[in-house]
Motif scaffolding. Structure first.
Motif, short mmCIF file in Angstrom:
data_model
loop_
_atom_site.label_atom_id
_atom_site.label_comp_id
_atom_site.label_asym_id
_atom_site.label_seq_id
_atom_site.Cartn_x
_atom_site.Cartn_y
_atom_site.Cartn_z
N GLU A 443 7.07 1.57 -2.46
CA GLU A 443 5.69 1.18 -1.79
C GLU A 443 4.25 1.38 -2.67
O GLU A 443 4.30 2.60 -3.06
CB GLU A 443 5.33 1.82 -0.89
N ARG A 445 0.79 2.77 -4.56
CA ARG A 445 0.18 3.63 -4.12
C ARG A 445 -0.52 3.92 -4.79
O ARG A 445 -0.31 3.98 -6.27
CB ARG A 445 1.44 4.73 -3.53
N ARG A 465 -3.07 3.15 0.14
CA ARG A 465 -2.58 2.23 0.47
C ARG A 465 -3.50 1.49 0.95
O ARG A 465 -4.75 1.04 0.90
CB ARG A 465 -1.13 1.71 0.50
#
Length: 565
Positions: A443, A445, A465
């Motif tokens: 993910e 970030r 995010r």
């Protein structure tokens, strides 16, 4: 069992002060070696073996009432003996004197349950004097944990030289600097100067100190002009050799080699608290992961009210701080081991101010040029010489960093060209000066935190995010084909711009900013074995101030792991 009055057993009358007590002779012999030697036929050759009455002459530290209660219990099963924290100390001393082993151990167990900071020194010495290893070791751990608070108490200063040496040599002694142990020695010696203030005692104690960790031996000598202290300090610190006539008739005193202490691992917590005028005040706390405790550190008055531009970078035992005041930049260094602040020379300050978010590896300070983020530099901490290095393949900011074996990992961040949160991970090998592309995060970030567990597992926690994240990812760097994986099901609170450190093999996070854009006050830890996050409880000191006082910048809640020998 019949009561004492109706028993037909052979009795002996014990005279205890003004009281008398008829006790079955055989029971006393079975229960205690003390009485077995005194009363058993053909055992000790004492006249008490056949005497109808025996007077017990007790030393002043043994309580007569406790002795009477113990003997009642030994002689008659119907007589209860309730041992509690209130009477266990008297019972232990009495039972130890009478060699009633079972009751001695029961009393020691009760004392362990009543142990606290106020009675730790006394119970440590009682455990030592009466050979109760469990009580002694448990109480000693409390003593070394709270040594700065206990060192001036009479209970502590009444300990023997051998007991004091146990404290000085203990690996878990909680001190900020070796100077505190020096103060312990001097305080203890002055408490009974008639018997302790001599070369033999001072030599043995001062040689337990690690003089390499004492910041200024010359200053200590300058305020320690009296003898024999001055000569003992010079010998212990290696300033002079031991004189052959130091101890007439015994030759030169033996100066033992100081054992190296285990490395002390601490975490420095700091945050810049903003006042109503927009100025930052530096709040510093030293966290001891072993004891899960915080200790306040006080920055010099010169730093108060100034803008803290960067809260610091660990350079060995020193932490560097960049300070701005009325458009003038200053760099100061805090030696956490010795608690000493110093200003850096002009050249040091300029170079440090030039590096953005620096990382220390060995003697080098690595980071990006603040004026030109395309430039990547190494600054030699000994010579302050700056060397240009190859720039990274991708240009990012607001990334997380971690170091594994001389390799610096730059994780996530904000892509300058793509103008988006990034999942890119790149590693710089400091030994060969080259960059390497690494597997990307699951993910994307930015403003995340990264830490390394023993064994080489790299963890990244939280970050932004669109909103602050709860997720945690792990990269097993040593695998043949490493890849990031989400672990732990997520932290209990989403957080970005937070601190992270390792405690007892667990990933610990604290502070940061939440999705409501306020400071997060909680601490959490992740156990890689169970894969579970749980809240951490720590002693008071984390939650100073309300949410309005916390700046929303990356300066807010940061930490530095610090280790020194």
């Amino acid at each position: 069992m019949d009561s004492l009055e109706n028993s037909e057993e052979d009795h002996v009358t014990l005279l205890i002060g003004r009281n008398s007590l008829a006790v079955p002779r055989e029971r006393l012999v079975r229960a205690s070696d003390y009485f077995a030697a005194m009363l058993a036929p053909a055992r000790g050759g004492f006249r008490e073996e056949t005497a109808a009455s025996v007077r017990l002459t007790l030393p002043p530290w043994v309580d007569g009432g406790a002795v009477t209660a113990l003997l009642h219990h030994v002689s008659d099963d119907a007589f209860p003996l309730v041992i509690s924290g209130e009477n266990a100390e008297r019972y232990l001393i009495a039972a130890s004197y009478l060699q009633l082993e079972r009751i001695t151990q029961q009393s020691a167990t009760a004392l362990v349950g009543s142990l606290n900071v106020d009675n730790a020194c006394r119970l440590w010495r009682i455990g030592s004097a009466h050979h109760q290893a469990g009580l002694k070791e448990t109480a000693l751990r409390v003593v070394v944990k709270h040594l700065p608070a206990l060192m001036m108490t009479d209970d502590f200063r009444e300990c023997t030289a051998e007991e004091l040496m146990e404290v000085l040599a203990h690996d878990d002694v909680q001190i900020v600097s070796e100077k505190e142990l020096y103060d312990v020695v001097i305080s203890w010696c002055r408490f009974d100067s008639a018997t302790r203030w001599n070369e033999a005692t001072l030599d043995s104690l001062l040689n337990e100190l690690d003089w390499k960790q004492l910041s200024d031996v010359s200053h200590i000598l300058s305020i320690s002009a009296e003898e024999p202290l001055r000569s003992c300090i010079q010998r212990a610190s290696g300033r002079i050799g031991a004189p052959s006539d130091a101890h007439p008739g015994a030759g030169a005193p033996s100066v033992p080699v100081k054992k190296k202490r285990n490395a002390r691992r601490f975490v420095l917590f700091f945050n810049a608290v903003k006042d109503s005028l927009g100025r930052y005040a530096l709040h510093l706390q030293l966290y001891d992961p072993r004891w899960n405790t915080l200790r306040q550190l006080h920055p010099p008055a010169a730093l108060q009210g100034k803008d803290i531009m960067e809260c610091g970078v660990a350079a060995g035992p020193e932490v560097l701080y960049k300070v701005r005041f009325q458009d003038t930049f200053t760099t100061v260094a805090l030696d956490v081991v010795r608690g000493v602040w110093r200003g850096l020379p002009g050249a040091d300050a300029v170079i440090f101010q030039r590096i953005f978010k620096p990382v220390v590896v060995g003697d080098g300070l690595y980071g990006f040029d603040r004026e030109n983020s395309k430039k990547f530099l190494r600054v030699d901490l000994r010579t302050q010489e700056a060397t240009p290095l190859p720039p990274p393949p991708t240009r990012r900011k607001s990334y997380g960093t971690a170091v594994i074996g001389g390799v610096i990992y730059y994780i996530g961040g904000w892509s300058v060209y793509a103008r988006a949160v990034s999942n890119t991970v790149e590693a710089f090998h400091t030994d060969r000066g080259a960059w390497e592309a690494c597997p990307g995060l699951v993910e994307p970030r930015r403003d995340c935190a990264a830490v390394v567990l023993e064994g080489g597992d790299l963890f990244v926690t939280g970050g932004w995010r669109v909103q602050p994240l709860r997720s945690c990812e792990r990269l097993k760097v040593n695998e043949e084909t490493p890849a990031w994986e989400v672990v732990g099901g997520g932290m209990k609170e989403a957080r970005a711009e937070h601190g992270v450190f390792v405690r007892e093999g667990r990933v610990c996070v604290f502070g940061g900013n939440s999705s409501e854009n306020v400071a997060v006050r909680s601490m959490e830890e992740y156990d890689a074995g169970s894969g579970v996050w749980r809240e951490m409880q720590v002693t008071a000191g984390m939650n100073n101030g309300d949410s309005e006082t916390y700046a929303r910048s990356w300066q807010n809640r940061t930490c530095l792991p610090i280790e020194w020998p």
